[in-house]
Design an enzyme around this catalytic site. Structure first.
Site, PDB file in Angstrom:
ATOM      1  N   TYR A   1       0.821  -1.215   0.000  1.00  0.00           N
ATOM      2  CA  TYR A   1       0.000   0.000   0.000  1.00  0.00           C
ATOM      3  C   TYR A   1       0.856   1.267   0.000  1.00  0.00           C
ATOM      4  O   TYR A   1       1.871   1.321   0.704  1.00  0.00           O
ATOM      5  CB  TYR A   1      -0.924   0.024   1.231  1.00  0.00           C
ATOM      6  CG  TYR A   1      -1.798   1.254   1.222  1.00  0.00           C
ATOM      7  CD1 TYR A   1      -2.938   1.275   0.446  1.00  0.00           C
ATOM      8  CD2 TYR A   1      -1.437   2.399   1.921  1.00  0.00           C
ATOM      9  CE1 TYR A   1      -3.721   2.417   0.371  1.00  0.00           C
ATOM     10  CE2 TYR A   1      -2.218   3.541   1.863  1.00  0.00           C
ATOM     11  CZ  TYR A   1      -3.356   3.550   1.083  1.00  0.00           C
ATOM     12  OH  TYR A   1      -4.127   4.679   1.012  1.00  0.00           O
TER      13      TYR A   1
ATOM     14  N   TRP B   1       1.045   5.631  -1.766  1.00  0.00           N
ATOM     15  CA  TRP B   1       0.744   6.570  -2.853  1.00  0.00           C
ATOM     16  C   TRP B   1       1.852   6.648  -3.890  1.00  0.00           C
ATOM     17  O   TRP B   1       1.659   7.217  -4.945  1.00  0.00           O
ATOM     18  CB  TRP B   1       0.500   7.958  -2.261  1.00  0.00           C
ATOM     19  CG  TRP B   1      -0.942   8.227  -1.992  1.00  0.00           C
ATOM     20  CD1 TRP B   1      -1.791   7.470  -1.235  1.00  0.00           C
ATOM     21  CD2 TRP B   1      -1.706   9.329  -2.485  1.00  0.00           C
ATOM     22  NE1 TRP B   1      -3.037   8.043  -1.226  1.00  0.00           N
ATOM     23  CE2 TRP B   1      -3.017   9.197  -1.984  1.00  0.00           C
ATOM     24  CE3 TRP B   1      -1.410  10.422  -3.290  1.00  0.00           C
ATOM     25  CZ2 TRP B   1      -4.025  10.100  -2.268  1.00  0.00           C
ATOM     26  CZ3 TRP B   1      -2.411  11.333  -3.570  1.00  0.00           C
ATOM     27  CH2 TRP B   1      -3.709  11.161  -3.060  1.00  0.00           C
TER      28      TRP B   1
HETATM   29  P1  PGD Z   1       3.458   8.203   1.588  1.00  0.00           P
HETATM   30  O1  PGD Z   1       4.231   9.090   2.498  1.00  0.00           O
HETATM   31  O2  PGD Z   1       2.778   8.832   0.420  1.00  0.00           O
HETATM   32  O3  PGD Z   1       2.383   7.503   2.520  1.00  0.00           O
HETATM   33  O4  PGD Z   1       0.352   6.398   3.356  1.00  0.00           O
HETATM   34  P2  PGD Z   1       1.480   6.216   2.230  1.00  0.00           P
HETATM   35  O5  PGD Z   1       2.259   5.002   2.547  1.00  0.00           O
HETATM   36  O6  PGD Z   1       0.875   6.331   0.874  1.00  0.00           O
HETATM   37  O7  PGD Z   1       4.367   7.004   1.132  1.00  0.00           O
HETATM   38  C1  PGD Z   1       4.752   6.779  -0.178  1.00  0.00           C
HETATM   39  C2  PGD Z   1       6.196   6.314  -0.173  1.00  0.00           C
HETATM   40  O8  PGD Z   1       6.537   5.944  -1.502  1.00  0.00           O
HETATM   41  C3  PGD Z   1       7.174   7.371   0.261  1.00  0.00           C
HETATM   42  O9  PGD Z   1       8.015   6.855   1.274  1.00  0.00           O
HETATM   43  C4  PGD Z   1       7.987   7.678  -1.004  1.00  0.00           C
HETATM   44  O10 PGD Z   1       9.328   7.987  -0.757  1.00  0.00           O
HETATM   45  C5  PGD Z   1       7.865   6.391  -1.782  1.00  0.00           C
HETATM   46  N1  PGD Z   1       7.959   6.533  -3.232  1.00  0.00           N
HETATM   47  C6  PGD Z   1       7.519   7.573  -3.971  1.00  0.00           C
HETATM   48  N2  PGD Z   1       7.735   7.309  -5.280  1.00  0.00           N
HETATM   49  C7  PGD Z   1       8.301   6.099  -5.363  1.00  0.00           C
HETATM   50  C8  PGD Z   1       8.723   5.274  -6.445  1.00  0.00           C
HETATM   51  O11 PGD Z   1       8.604   5.618  -7.601  1.00  0.00           O
HETATM   52  N3  PGD Z   1       9.243   4.059  -6.151  1.00  0.00           N
HETATM   53  C9  PGD Z   1       9.374   3.629  -4.882  1.00  0.00           C
HETATM   54  N4  PGD Z   1       9.873   2.418  -4.690  1.00  0.00           N
HETATM   55  N5  PGD Z   1       8.996   4.395  -3.822  1.00  0.00           N
HETATM   56  C10 PGD Z   1       8.448   5.602  -4.062  1.00  0.00           C
HETATM   57  C11 PGD Z   1      -0.620   7.376   3.253  1.00  0.00           C
HETATM   58  C12 PGD Z   1      -1.808   6.971   4.138  1.00  0.00           C
HETATM   59  O12 PGD Z   1      -1.534   7.318   5.503  1.00  0.00           O
HETATM   60  C13 PGD Z   1      -3.064   7.592   3.709  1.00  0.00           C
HETATM   61  S1  PGD Z   1      -3.437   7.591   2.027  1.00  0.00           S
HETATM   62  C14 PGD Z   1      -3.955   8.088   4.585  1.00  0.00           C
HETATM   63  S2  PGD Z   1      -5.338   8.930   4.040  1.00  0.00           S
HETATM   64  C15 PGD Z   1      -3.849   7.871   6.020  1.00  0.00           C
HETATM   65  N6  PGD Z   1      -3.943   9.090   6.757  1.00  0.00           N
HETATM   66  C16 PGD Z   1      -3.680   9.082   8.073  1.00  0.00           C
HETATM   67  C17 PGD Z   1      -4.254  10.028   9.010  1.00  0.00           C
HETATM   68  O13 PGD Z   1      -5.018  10.927   8.653  1.00  0.00           O
HETATM   69  N7  PGD Z   1      -3.927   9.889  10.304  1.00  0.00           N
HETATM   70  C18 PGD Z   1      -3.118   8.929  10.752  1.00  0.00           C
HETATM   71  N8  PGD Z   1      -2.833   8.856  12.063  1.00  0.00           N
HETATM   72  N9  PGD Z   1      -2.566   8.054   9.894  1.00  0.00           N
HETATM   73  C19 PGD Z   1      -2.831   8.071   8.585  1.00  0.00           C
HETATM   74  N10 PGD Z   1      -2.247   7.157   7.757  1.00  0.00           N
HETATM   75  C20 PGD Z   1      -2.639   7.016   6.359  1.00  0.00           C
END
Ligand code: PGD
Length: 764
Positions: free
Chosen positions: A108, A110
């Site tokens: 999972y 983004w």
């Molecule tokens: P990101 O920080 O977007 O968080 O959780 P999610 O895991 O999606 O993580 C994406 C990771 O992918 C980053 O570490 C980035 O460096 C890496 N990345 C980016 N591009 C690439 C690539 O091309 N290749 C590779 N291998 N890696 C890449 C988000 C999630 O958190 C979401 S969607 C929600 S809505 C939730 N919100 C909350 C909240 O409101 N409150 C709490 N307490 N917790 C939440 N967690 C949730």
């Protein structure tokens, strides 16, 4: 190098290298570019980048297996050849010994914009084409509770959120925008896949100038932007369902509910009325009852209900409300409230679930979208609701409930993650670490040294989008972008596709994975598919080379937001909703048949089992950050600039602060049974007393990673949040709120280490 086009989840731009940094210019067509673009300026060569493949010492020396050292072990830099051999051999071992059902490929997250390099799709395709499948996860951390309940009560979330009431309609027709959880621009500035035009602020301004009234019900004033010129009704966190029930009671009691609409278009209003008026169990759910729960004075609740009557009202409910225990209830009640006001299907009226939560919602759709990478067939039929990952790893074989099904947790040996950061997105991080320690192997592709990477057995350095070519686009964005590389890959970083291709080759499956195409050939192939579909609609598009050269293509759109509800309202027999009897379900016989105490057959207020008490008297709101997307590029300029003394900033009411001897800018500790978090404090009257707010996304930085109750010195609130499902129905993430105590912190735990390279990593 001349400026080149590029795109991200928070906007399109052109980038020009300027020494080790980038000069970023927002897309000229964007009326309100996101400040998050600034996070790109200084990240390419940052020490937090992963520059070489790394292996965890304990895993290398002792081989795969459960290991309590994950998160606290040393790492050794290795060559790509070694890393790829280790990964291929381990995947083969697990698949041969336990089958693909022992591999978790949910992965999972983004990741980044770019249709081809979308990391999660790459993982899925890789596992399907090499070992025949994997255990998957369903729904999202954003909206799992809503995604599960909406199809039971009206239609899919896609219909209700993405194709529901549009911003344009609101600007032109709505008289009242009643918004539970607000419409914060920090949320709608992002859209997965990309967003070239930020129009929300303009639409809100237009509506307000026309005379529309925005009412935001939230513990935080700034969940509604200034442009909406709205009112703020503070409400205790997690209590909106009680407030909504009282609004419904008032409408019914005062003869203001639209009984004709409720009878013709809905099922179950009499059942709900029996619960509102006390016939069902003796409790009358009126305004006085709700005041005691939600803190909004009863007279205000009554006045609000009266004010809504007879107006063109759109009800919105933010994703955050359903990211909590019993989060299904406010989602359901938002629809019931819109129905009781007789609004669904009217222009600018009805229910716009999650409007403003993401940039996709309330927008027009492309007639044809850019295709995604085909993922192949998954031969494994096992899955988990996405936020139950720690439960799965800690309770192998145990049963769990989900949306009317009783399933069992599979026994996972290997998890493969690319494009996500569980140590950002999951709750109760000490429990998550313990869960990941049960695995034989955790493989992580990352471009940056996140806490997830620091728990992996193999860390494979991935490129950033800035270092590769791709096509950026989203179904609700009329611009398609050629994403040109801006810089060479840093260190030894490789694209996720190249990493998987080389592992697939070692498993004898390269051709199956790549279909013989290079990256450029895939982009041409996918573009060709889109071109063909557009041609069938009589739309001519330039060939790929021309598109690639011009950098941006405008796609034709259809603006048919709210179509389903409009047709349903016009003729419910000819255009029924996709529910069992074609009507809005105020009572759902299907949900009732599941016999879930935590989600019965009609919407209810259920007291969450965690409440403020003497030890933990404050509510904590752990919401989306304003300075980055989730945890992405937390070390980037814009995010870093908004920290204080390197720490995340927590908002607190001056009264709560004074009671604890806390002053503006002080260092504080937020703590509860699960752990503690340090943050800098800012005092504000824009938050309710009794509530503190600490956004998510500061990279987890435990002083002692092995502690049962860790102390994060950087400010990651998921140390404190609870790892429970929203209910047996949705099993969604409930990380939005928890309870804490806050104290002044005067100790010394050293500098934040989250962005410091791993011990053995050779700096380039
Ligand atoms: P990101 O920080 O977007 O968080 O959780 P999610 O895991 O999606 O993580 C994406 C990771 O992918 C980053 O570490 C980035 O460096 C890496 N990345 C980016 N591009 C690439 C690539 O091309 N290749 C590779 N291998 N890696 C890449 C988000 C999630 O958190 C979401 S969607 C929600 S809505 C939730 N919100 C909350 C909240 O409101 N409150 C709490 N307490 N917790 C939440 N967690 C949730």
């Amino acid at each position: 190098m001349p400026p080149v086009t590029h795109s991200s989840h928070w906007g399109a731009f052109t980038a020009t290298p300027a020494g080790d940094e980038l000069h970023i210019t927002p897309f000229a067509g964007d009326p309100d570019p996101s400040p998050l673009l600034d996070n790109f300026t200084d990240v390419l060569r940052h020490p937090a980048r992963v520059t070489r493949p790394m292996v965890r010492k304990g895993w290398l020396e002792q081989g795969p297996g459960p290991d309590a050292r994950r998160g606290a072990d040393e790492y050794i830099a290795i060559s790509w050849a070694q890393a790829l051999d280790l990964a291929a051999n381990e995947l083969q071992r697990v698949a041969d010994s336990f089958g693909p059902q022992a591999v978790f490929g949910g992965s999972y997250g983004w990741s980044s914009a770019g249709r081809f390099h979308h990391a999660q799709s790459q993982v899925h395709r890789f596992l399907n084409t090499t070992i025949g499948g994997y255990v998957r996860s369903v729904w999202s951390y954003s909206s799992a509770a809503a995604s599960v309940i909406l199809p039971h009560i009206a239609a899919s979330q896609d219909e209700i959120s993405r194709r529901g009431v549009s911003w344009r309609e609101i600007a032109e027709h709505s008289e009242i925008v009643l918004s539970f959880g607000g419409l914060a621009l920090k949320n709608s500035q992002v859209a997965s896949g990309g967003m070239s035009e930020h129009t929300e602020r303009g639409y809100m301004r237009q509506a307000a100038e026309r005379g529309a009234q925005f009412i935001s019900i939230s513990p935080l004033r700034h969940d509604l932007p200034d442009e909406a010129a709205g009112e703020w009704i503070p409400v205790r966190p997690g209590t909106d369902a009680a407030l909504m029930l009282a609004l419904l009671h008032t409408l019914w009691r005062h003869g203001l509910s639209d009984e004709d609409f409720l009878a013709r278009y809905c099922t179950g209003w009499p059942t709900l009325v029996a619960s509102l008026n006390g016939t069902q169990d003796g409790t009358v759910r009126d305004a006085a009852w709700a005041e005691a729960i939600c803190g909004v004075p009863a007279a205000h609740i009554v006045a609000l209900a009266q004010r809504l009557h007879g107006k063109r009202v759109v009800v919105t409910v933010a994703h955050s409300l359903q990211r909590a225990q019993h989060g299904e209830q406010p989602v359901w009640l938002g629809m019931v409230l819109a129905a009781a006001l007789g609004q669904p299907g009217l222009p600018g009226g009805g229910y716009a679930y999650a409007l403003g939560a993401l940039g996709h919602y309330g927008k027009a759709f492309n007639r044809v979208s850019f295709p995604s990478l085909p993922q192949g067939n998954n031969g494994v039929d096992e899955f988990i609701p996405v936020a139950r990952i720690a439960d799965m790893l800690l309770n192998t074989g145990a049963p769990f409930d989900f949306n009317g099904q009783r399933r069992r947790y599979p026994h996972i040996k290997l998890a493969w993650w690319a494009g996500g950061n569980p140590f950002h997105h999951h709750q109760d991080l000490a429990r998550l670490r313990h869960a990941f320690c049960q695995l034989d192997t955790l493989i992580v592709h990352e471009h940056s040294l996140t806490a997830t990477a620091r728990h992996a057995d193999l860390i494979l350095p991935a490129t950033m989008t800035l270092e590769r070519e791709d096509v950026g686009g989203a179904p609700t964005d009329r611009h398609l972008f050629a994403m040109h590389p801006v810089a060479e890959p840093w260190g030894d970083a490789r694209d996720d596709f190249a990493i998987f291709r080389d592992i697939a080759a070692r498993l004898g499956r390269e051709e199956a994975f790549t279909e013989g195409r290079t990256v450029r050939e895939w982009l041409q192939h996918l573009y060709g598919q889109m071109q063909e579909k557009l041609a069938q609609e009589g739309v001519k598009t330039p060939d790929f080379d021309r598109f690639w050269q011009q950098g941006v293509l405008t796609l034709p759109q259809v603006d048919d937001g709210g179509r389903m509800m409009r047709r349903f309202r016009d003729d419910p027999d000819a255009h029924p909703l996709p529910t069992p009897d074609g009507k809005i379900q105020i009572y759902s016989a299907t949900i009732a048949s599941f016999n879930y105490a935590d989600c019965p057959g009609h919407p209810v207020w259920l007291t969450p089992d965690e409440q403020p008490d003497a030890q933990h008297p404050l509510w904590l709101i752990a919401n989306q950050p304003a300075t980055r997307l989730h945890s992405q590029l937390d070390y980037g300029r814009h995010s870093a600039r908004h920290k204080q003394q390197g720490k995340e900033v927590c908002m607190m009411h001056p009264t709560d602060a004074a009671a604890r001897g806390i002053t503006e800018g002080a260092m504080i500790m937020l703590h509860n049974l699960r752990g503690a978090v340090l943050a800098a404090v800012t005092l504000s009257e824009n938050i309710m007393p009794g509530v503190v707010q600490l956004p998510t996304g500061a990279w987890y930085d435990p002083v002692d990673p092995l502690a049962a109750r860790p102390l994060c010195r950087h400010g990651n609130p998921n140390v404190l949040t609870r790892d429970i499902g929203t209910s047996s129905l949705g099993q969604g993430c409930s990380g939005q709120i928890t309870v804490v105590q806050v104290s002044l912190f005067t100790g010394d735990v050293g500098e934040v280490q989250a962005f410091v390279p791993l011990n053995q990593q050779e700096r380039l």
